[in-house]
Design a protein around this motif. Structure first.
Motif, mmCIF file in Angstrom:
data_model
loop_
_atom_site.group_PDB
_atom_site.id
_atom_site.type_symbol
_atom_site.label_atom_id
_atom_site.label_comp_id
_atom_site.label_asym_id
_atom_site.label_seq_id
_atom_site.Cartn_x
_atom_site.Cartn_y
_atom_site.Cartn_z
ATOM 1 N N VAL A 95 -38.077 -0.888 -42.004
ATOM 2 C CA VAL A 95 -37.001 -0.550 -41.070
ATOM 3 C C VAL A 95 -37.400 -0.886 -39.641
ATOM 4 C CG1 VAL A 95 -35.616 1.336 -40.127
ATOM 5 C CG2 VAL A 95 -36.065 1.233 -42.584
ATOM 6 N N LEU A 96 -38.598 -0.466 -39.236
ATOM 7 C CA LEU A 96 -39.036 -0.724 -37.869
ATOM 8 C C LEU A 96 -39.187 -2.217 -37.612
ATOM 9 C CD1 LEU A 96 -39.766 0.694 -35.251
ATOM 10 C CD2 LEU A 96 -42.126 0.862 -36.050
ATOM 11 N N GLY A 97 -39.694 -2.938 -38.598
ATOM 12 C CA GLY A 97 -39.823 -4.377 -38.441
ATOM 13 C C GLY A 97 -38.472 -5.053 -38.278
ATOM 14 N N ASP A 139 -42.833 12.670 -27.698
ATOM 15 C CA ASP A 139 -43.717 12.138 -28.728
ATOM 16 C C ASP A 139 -43.508 10.634 -28.853
ATOM 17 O OD1 ASP A 139 -42.229 11.577 -31.580
ATOM 18 O OD2 ASP A 139 -41.197 13.131 -30.440
ATOM 19 N N ALA A 140 -44.630 9.920 -28.996
ATOM 20 C CA ALA A 140 -44.620 8.462 -28.937
ATOM 21 C C ALA A 140 -43.792 7.842 -30.056
ATOM 22 C CB ALA A 140 -46.049 7.937 -28.986
ATOM 23 N N MET A 141 -43.795 8.447 -31.258
ATOM 24 C CA MET A 141 -43.066 7.868 -32.383
ATOM 25 C C MET A 141 -41.567 7.835 -32.097
ATOM 26 S SD MET A 141 -43.442 6.564 -35.438
ATOM 27 C CE MET A 141 -42.054 5.759 -36.200
ATOM 28 N N SER A 142 -41.022 8.948 -31.614
ATOM 29 C CA SER A 142 -39.586 8.995 -31.320
ATOM 30 C C SER A 142 -39.231 8.025 -30.201
ATOM 31 C CB SER A 142 -39.176 10.418 -30.937
ATOM 32 O OG SER A 142 -39.360 11.300 -32.018
ATOM 33 N N LEU A 143 -40.108 7.913 -29.219
ATOM 34 C CA LEU A 143 -39.852 7.006 -28.104
ATOM 35 C C LEU A 143 -39.850 5.559 -28.578
ATOM 36 C CD1 LEU A 143 -39.359 6.702 -25.119
ATOM 37 C CD2 LEU A 143 -41.816 6.899 -24.715
ATOM 38 N N VAL A 144 -40.793 5.199 -29.431
ATOM 39 C CA VAL A 144 -40.835 3.836 -29.976
ATOM 40 C C VAL A 144 -39.582 3.558 -30.799
ATOM 41 C CG1 VAL A 144 -42.010 2.358 -31.651
ATOM 42 C CG2 VAL A 144 -43.335 3.598 -29.940
ATOM 43 N N ASN A 145 -39.175 4.507 -31.635
ATOM 44 C CA ASN A 145 -37.965 4.317 -32.440
ATOM 45 C C ASN A 145 -36.736 4.123 -31.567
ATOM 46 O OD1 ASN A 145 -38.740 4.273 -35.127
ATOM 47 N ND2 ASN A 145 -38.795 6.489 -35.306
ATOM 48 N N ALA A 146 -36.625 4.944 -30.507
ATOM 49 C CA ALA A 146 -35.468 4.833 -29.620
ATOM 50 C C ALA A 146 -35.431 3.473 -28.943
ATOM 51 C CB ALA A 146 -35.508 5.953 -28.582
ATOM 52 N N LEU A 199 -32.372 0.682 -29.531
ATOM 53 C CA LEU A 199 -31.576 0.213 -28.407
ATOM 54 C C LEU A 199 -31.730 -1.281 -28.176
ATOM 55 C CD1 LEU A 199 -32.208 3.147 -25.937
ATOM 56 C CD2 LEU A 199 -30.060 2.602 -27.078
ATOM 57 N N ALA A 200 -32.881 -1.831 -28.551
ATOM 58 C CA ALA A 200 -33.138 -3.251 -28.316
ATOM 59 C C ALA A 200 -32.446 -4.129 -29.342
ATOM 60 C CB ALA A 200 -34.636 -3.525 -28.325
ATOM 61 N N ASP A 207 -31.606 10.358 -52.823
ATOM 62 C CA ASP A 207 -31.688 11.511 -51.918
ATOM 63 C C ASP A 207 -33.068 11.585 -51.278
ATOM 64 O OD1 ASP A 207 -29.116 12.510 -52.074
ATOM 65 O OD2 ASP A 207 -29.526 13.690 -53.866
ATOM 66 N N GLY A 208 -34.108 11.349 -52.092
ATOM 67 C CA GLY A 208 -35.464 11.388 -51.549
ATOM 68 C C GLY A 208 -35.738 10.263 -50.578
ATOM 69 N N LEU A 209 -34.989 9.165 -50.697
ATOM 70 C CA LEU A 209 -35.158 8.032 -49.793
ATOM 71 C C LEU A 209 -34.364 8.223 -48.500
ATOM 72 C CD1 LEU A 209 -36.390 5.111 -49.695
ATOM 73 C CD2 LEU A 209 -34.151 4.312 -50.481
ATOM 74 N N LEU A 210 -33.201 8.863 -48.596
ATOM 75 C CA LEU A 210 -32.341 9.017 -47.436
ATOM 76 C C LEU A 210 -32.983 9.870 -46.348
ATOM 77 C CD1 LEU A 210 -28.780 9.527 -48.963
ATOM 78 C CD2 LEU A 210 -29.509 7.709 -47.410
ATOM 79 N N VAL A 211 -33.669 10.920 -46.748
ATOM 80 C CA VAL A 211 -34.234 11.852 -45.754
ATOM 81 C C VAL A 211 -35.223 11.160 -44.824
ATOM 82 C CG1 VAL A 211 -35.611 13.935 -45.442
ATOM 83 C CG2 VAL A 211 -33.799 13.890 -47.161
ATOM 84 N N PRO A 212 -36.280 10.505 -45.353
ATOM 85 C CA PRO A 212 -37.207 9.834 -44.424
ATOM 86 C C PRO A 212 -36.578 8.657 -43.701
ATOM 87 C CG PRO A 212 -37.777 9.324 -46.710
ATOM 88 C CD PRO A 212 -36.742 10.398 -46.755
ATOM 89 N N LEU A 213 -35.619 7.981 -44.349
ATOM 90 C CA LEU A 213 -34.954 6.863 -43.693
ATOM 91 C C LEU A 213 -34.209 7.335 -42.449
ATOM 92 C CD1 LEU A 213 -33.800 4.002 -43.485
ATOM 93 C CD2 LEU A 213 -32.015 4.704 -45.103
ATOM 94 N N LEU A 214 -33.423 8.391 -42.588
ATOM 95 C CA LEU A 214 -32.664 8.898 -41.452
ATOM 96 C C LEU A 214 -33.578 9.510 -40.398
ATOM 97 C CD1 LEU A 214 -29.606 10.407 -43.356
ATOM 98 C CD2 LEU A 214 -29.657 8.359 -41.928
ATOM 99 N N GLU A 215 -34.679 10.104 -40.834
ATOM 100 C CA GLU A 215 -35.640 10.624 -39.863
ATOM 101 C C GLU A 215 -36.199 9.507 -38.995
ATOM 102 O OE1 GLU A 215 -38.564 12.783 -42.044
ATOM 103 O OE2 GLU A 215 -37.434 14.661 -42.008
ATOM 104 N N LEU A 216 -36.445 8.357 -39.620
ATOM 105 C CA LEU A 216 -36.915 7.213 -38.844
ATOM 106 C C LEU A 216 -35.885 6.774 -37.817
ATOM 107 C CD1 LEU A 216 -38.549 5.064 -41.664
ATOM 108 C CD2 LEU A 216 -39.732 6.012 -39.670
ATOM 109 N N LEU A 217 -34.607 6.966 -38.125
ATOM 110 C CA LEU A 217 -33.531 6.591 -37.217
ATOM 111 C C LEU A 217 -33.179 7.715 -36.252
ATOM 112 C CD1 LEU A 217 -31.210 4.759 -39.766
ATOM 113 C CD2 LEU A 217 -32.833 3.732 -38.153
#
Length: 545
Positions: free
Chosen positions: A158-160, A276-283, A287-288, A512-522
């Motif tokens: 996702v991040l890539g 926290d650096a992780m949330s900042l990197v995700n944001a 946005l980019a 369901d188990g995949l959606l939770v971490p996926l949305l957390e990443l977003l």
């Protein structure tokens, strides 16, 4: 010839009467000016007291006036409103009476002036003064996810896709980002350096569009300033892998509110909040991504599935809402709208042996919202500070059905959800449709103390009609339509329906188990909104205007 003796005495007596009257008037006028000056000082103190206690503004102002010898005022007007510390505004335009949320008070006081000598020939005058006080209490807060654990493969994919490059971080790398804190001031200062802005305000910094590599380097610099070299190294690696053509609209990343007018360079207590650096990197990554849509093919990497494809679209950030917001009561932050399309495929058995069975899931998440309701400061050092945030989770709508993958990012159109193709194998065709919704009509108040801020506490509001298994609920309520061609006369519609449900039920748990971490990443959650207050700044009430 008349005798003029004594005329000088008469004239002198007349002039003496005038002179004494003028002296009396001068003494009274001087006394009135002194009284007005004293009353102005009392009014200034009353305005500061009223601004410090906006809920009891009039009582606080009146008590302060009484304590300073002006208990018998003729009139007292206390008007609450909003004061903007913007040097671009004319002084008389900075206060707007009645505008909420209140952060200032304007008081007007009138009292009779005291005459000592002139009261025999003039009416008692009225002395009137005005003063304005405002409070500078503010908080820095954001909506995000707890991101307690990171799955390296999913996060890298996702991040890539968001960064436009290949990401191969380890779980330890992600943990370094999750555990790292960067100061908002350090991040903004590093951005100013990247943009070569040495004079001006932080608002000037945020008005610029910065390259994604510059933004990530600023995160790395801020992490290094805090002594977190591991996180700084990870972010530097991400910066080198990101697509150099992508830019980040900084005004959608950080909303500084009144602090946007602060000058670049000098330290400011309101910018001491930590992120926290992780949330900042995700944001930054979200946005980019100019297309606002990414596609990830997880292939057969998920156990039990033949294939799994994922399409994610992220809406434009809400206007006047950054990912993280610094402001006074009334400041608001919202998540972006998000759409997901998941298509899972499993192998059939029995009557469907050798057939690929699909489960197409489509999910829409509206904007979650957090609004700063109040900031209160107690104690001389603000150690009793509290912030109350009203939070409302996003409305979640989910379907079993097919949607065009390429049109997810068209958020200005609703886009219909067609019946999903589940089985397409002559002579059997199975289609299905289902709908489920999770909503929360009103927001709930979350109270954060300074201790919560120091402990990096995250508080959550969950929807009241929460579904424990979103995809499971969809499947159980699905309206399946089975069509059997002429070569399948011996097949049972009921048996095929039961077989399809049996094959897809285990898939729902996996999704369901995949959606939770996926949305957390977003930075969003299904049926929940996570709020963190990063800092509370307790500036004392001051005179304004």
């Amino acid at each position: 010839m008349s005798d003029s003796a004594g005329s000088i005495g008469v004239v002198l007596a007349l002039f003496l009467t005038v002179a004494v009257s003028l002296c009396a008037l001068a003494i009274d006028v001087g006394s009135l000016y002194l009284e007005r000056r004293t009353m102005q000082g009392a009014a200034d103190l009353a305005a500061v007291a009223a601004a410090s206690d906006l809920d009891r503004a009039e009582a606080a102002a009146r008590a302060t006036l009484t304590a300073n010898g002006f208990g018998a005022v003729r009139t007292l007007s206390v008007v609450k409103g909003r004061y903007e510390r913007d040097r671009a505004l004319a002084p008389d335009a900075r206060f707007e009476a009645g505008r909420e949320p209140f952060n200032a008070v304007r008081i007007e006081v009138a009292a009779p002036g005291q005459l000592y000598f002139a009261k025999s020939f003039m009416a008692e005058p009225e002395i009137s003064v005005s003063a304005m006080g405002s409070t500078d209490a503010r908080a820095t807060f954001s909506i995000g996810s707890r991101l307690l654990a990171v799955r390296g493969g999913l996060a890298n994919a996702v991040l890539g896709a968001l960064l436009g490059g290949s990401v191969t971080l380890s779980v330890m790398d992600y943990e370094a980002l999750v555990n790292a804190e960067v100061r908002l001031l350090d991040f903004l200062s590093a951005l100013a350096t990247e943009l070569d802005i040495t004079a001006g305000t932080y608002g000037d910094v945020l008005d610029a569009d910065v390259g994604i590599r510059q933004a990530l380097r600023a995160v790395a610099t801020a992490a290094h300033t805090q002594g977190d070299t591991a996180a700084a190294s990870v972010v530097t690696t991400l910066a080198s892998r990101a697509d150099a053509s992508l830019t980040v609209p900084l005004d959608a990343l950080v909303d500084l509110g009144p602090l946007a007018h602060a000058e670049v360079g000098p330290a400011h207590t309101g910018l001491g909040a930590e992120l926290d650096a992780m949330s900042l990197v995700n944001a930054v990554a979200q946005l980019a991504n100019g297309n606002r849509q990414v596609a990830v093919n997880l292939g057969a990497a998920v156990p039990g599935l033949l294939a799994l494809t994922l399409d994610v679209a992220i809406g434009e950030p809400a206007q006047h809402s950054g990912w993280v917001t610094t402001g006074q009561a009334g400041a608001t932050v919202r998540t972006a709208q998000t759409r997901l399309r998941l298509v899972a495929e499993v192998g059939g058995t029995g009557l469907l042996a050798g057939v690929r069975v699909r489960l197409p899931i489509y999910i829409e998440l509206a904007s979650a919202e957090a609004r700063l309701k109040s900031v209160t400061c107690q104690g001389p050092s603000g150690d009793g500070a509290q912030a109350v945030v009203t939070a409302r989770p996003a409305v979640v709508k989910a379907w079993i059905g097919d949607v065009p993958a390429g049109g997810l990012a068209a958020f200005n159109s609703g886009g219909g959800v067609a019946r999903g193709n589940i089985v397409q194998a002559f002579p059997i065709t199975v289609t299905g449709r289902a709908y489920a919704e999770m909503s929360h009509a009103v927001g709930d108040d979350l109270r954060f103390t300074q201790r919560d801020v120091d402990a990096r506490e995250v508080k959550t509001v969950s929807v009241r009609d929460h579904l424990s298994s979103l995809t499971g609920s969809l499947l159980q309520s699905a309206n399946l339509n089975v069509e059997i061609g002429g070569f399948g006369l011996g097949l049972s519609v009921g048996a095929i329906k039961s077989l399809v449900i049996g094959l897809l039920t285990p898939v729902t748990a996996t999704l369901d188990g995949l959606l939770v971490p996926l949305l957390e990443l977003l930075g969003v959650s299904l049926g929940e909104v996570d709020v963190r207050v990063h800092g509370i700044s307790c500036g004392s009430a001051v005179l304004s205007g």
